[in-house]
Scaffold this active site. Structure first.
Site, mmCIF file in Angstrom:
data_model
loop_
_atom_site.group_PDB
_atom_site.id
_atom_site.type_symbol
_atom_site.label_atom_id
_atom_site.label_comp_id
_atom_site.label_asym_id
_atom_site.label_seq_id
_atom_site.Cartn_x
_atom_site.Cartn_y
_atom_site.Cartn_z
ATOM 1 N N ASP A 181 0.765 -1.078 0.033
ATOM 2 C CA ASP A 181 0.001 0.009 0.125
ATOM 3 C C ASP A 181 0.770 1.248 0.008
ATOM 4 O O ASP A 181 1.805 1.304 0.749
ATOM 5 C CB ASP A 181 -0.916 0.058 1.194
ATOM 6 N N LYS B 196 14.847 3.624 -10.252
ATOM 7 C CA LYS B 196 13.822 3.912 -9.279
ATOM 8 C C LYS B 196 13.853 3.211 -8.053
ATOM 9 O O LYS B 196 13.917 3.488 -6.868
ATOM 10 C CB LYS B 196 12.460 3.810 -10.033
#
Ligand code: IMP
Length: 210
Positions: A61, A186
């Site tokens: 999440d 990233k």
């Protein structure tokens, strides 16, 4: 095999890049409770996903927290992306003096077993969370869940780059937006990469013990 629970293939690409082929996407849309924190949302999702998968699960999440907007959109990032869109979020932030923001990611692991004491947070569905989550079906409210958190700070800029997903084009870190980075670049700096690094350090011992 570890199930990485998300409906978002972008997240899976990053997780596989980090954890290797022992992880597979479980495209399962768990109910997201309302909370100002990602932890209880991910923990509740992990319990639901574990019941569904009947095996080890890792729920991811994440969200964008803008300083000048008191952390908005935070846990509502997905809804805001779908309704308002990232360009209008950028416009909103551009009107403020302060453009700093953070991406946060919480990974919630559940395999039905308990955990030894450790510095990483463990969510045991205590009373606070029970109050936040409302009535459960009672079948697994006490299932322990282990949480791994990662944060990256940056600033909101006009959209640049074609890579990544979600808010990546408007989130700049060290001169590049996340959409201008390769998956490896990233992962090396991102909220998800940092949470995955903590998980990857802990998980081998757990999976060996099974
Ligand atoms: P969720 O964790 O799938 O609920 O994602 C919440 C929202 O944040 C969605 O709009 C995602 O696209 C966005 N989001 C999550 N992780 C990232 C990321 O690494 N980069 C850009 N947006 C993200």
């Amino acid at each position: 095999m570890l199930a990485y629970v998300t409906t978002n293939p972008g997240k899976v690409r990053e997780a596989v890049d980090y954890l290797g082929d022992d992880v597979a996407q479980l495209d399962f849309d768990y109910a997201e409770i309302q909370s100002a924190d990602l932890g209880p949302i991910a923990a509740r999702g992990a319990r639901e996903a574990y019941r569904h998968a009947d095996g080890p699960v890792l729920v991811d999440d994440a969200g964008l927290f803008v300083d000048a907007l008191e952390g908005f959109p935070g846990p509502y990032s997905s809804y805001v992306e779908e309704t308002v869109g990232i360009e209008r979020v950028q416009t909103l932030v551009a009107a403020e003096d302060e453009h700093r923001a953070a991406f946060r990611c919480v990974l919630a692991y559940c395999d039905g077993e308990g955990f030894d004491a450790s510095p990483d947070p463990i969510d045991r569905a205590d009373r606070t969370e029970a109050a936040a989550t409302g009535p459960d079906d009672g079948s697994s409210a006490e299932l322990p869940v282990k949480l791994f958190e990662g944060v990256v700070r940056g600033r909101i800029v006009e959209p640049r780059g074609d890579g990544g997903f979600g808010y990546d084009p408007i989130f700049e870190h060290n001169g590049k937006t996340m959409a201008e980075m390769t998956t490896e670049e990233k992962n090396a700096v991102s909220h998800r990469g940092r949470a995955l690094a903590k998980f990857a350090e802990w998980y081998p011992e757990r999976s060996d013990a099974e």
